[in-house]
Design an enzyme around this catalytic site. Structure first.
Site, PDB file in Angstrom:
ATOM      1  N   GLU A  22      61.474   6.503-102.508  1.00  0.00           N
ATOM      2  CA  GLU A  22      61.232   5.059-102.481  1.00  0.00           C
ATOM      3  C   GLU A  22      61.186   4.506-103.900  1.00  0.00           C
ATOM      4  O   GLU A  22      61.682   3.411-104.164  1.00  0.00           O
ATOM      5  CB  GLU A  22      59.920   4.742-101.766  1.00  0.00           C
ATOM      6  CG  GLU A  22      59.929   5.028-100.293  1.00  0.00           C
ATOM      7  CD  GLU A  22      58.610   4.682 -99.645  1.00  0.00           C
ATOM      8  OE1 GLU A  22      58.566   3.661 -98.937  1.00  0.00           O
ATOM      9  OE2 GLU A  22      57.624   5.428 -99.863  1.00  0.00           O
ATOM     10  N   LYS A  99      57.639  -4.845 -95.302  1.00  0.00           N
ATOM     11  CA  LYS A  99      58.406  -3.704 -95.797  1.00  0.00           C
ATOM     12  C   LYS A  99      59.360  -3.265 -94.677  1.00  0.00           C
ATOM     13  O   LYS A  99      59.127  -2.278 -93.982  1.00  0.00           O
ATOM     14  CB  LYS A  99      57.457  -2.571 -96.209  1.00  0.00           C
ATOM     15  CG  LYS A  99      58.126  -1.422 -96.922  1.00  0.00           C
ATOM     16  CD  LYS A  99      57.078  -0.417 -97.391  1.00  0.00           C
ATOM     17  CE  LYS A  99      57.741   0.755 -98.107  1.00  0.00           C
ATOM     18  NZ  LYS A  99      56.744   1.737 -98.560  1.00  0.00           N
TER      19      LYS A  99
END
Length: 119
Positions: A22, A99
């Site tokens: 990420e 997200k």
């Protein structure tokens, strides 16, 4: 206080998350911000100096989104709230951090955290 300024769907690419990939690849984050303040002075004066300049606020929020990585979207939401509450006219703020590309191995539409703070 019932007056609000809402900034919805502000998008920016950040490198937040618990996992190394990420941080390396980054992903899109979406922010909704609601500012609670008295808008009567701005309505009377018709001057941007009597309100919160939402374009400038958006720039500061994007700087947080694209800035120093954090592990949790809870931490990110807290930092975004601090930006909102730094505006002297704001009495309270609510921030939602979405997200949509969260690393979840199942079909989902969104993951979001919403936090509200007052002065």
């Amino acid at each position: 206080m019932t007056d609000r300024i809402q900034l919805t769907g502000l998008r920016a690419r950040g490198r937040h998350g618990v996992y190394d990939f990420e941080r390396a690849q980054g992903q899109e984050f979406v922010v909704d911000a609601v500012l609670e303040l008295d808008l009567a002075p701005a309505a009377r004066s018709d001057e941007v100096t009597d309100t919160v300049h939402y374009g400038e606020l958006a720039e500061r929020l994007v700087a947080v989104l694209t800035g120093e990585p954090v592990n949790l979207i809870e931490t990110l939401a807290d930092r975004l709230l601090a930006v909102c509450l730094a505006e002297p006219l704001v009495n309270a703020a609510t921030v939602t951090v979405h997200k949509p590309e969260a690393p979840i191995p199942h079909t989902f539409r969104d993951v979001a955290v919403t936090m509200r703070r007052t002065r």
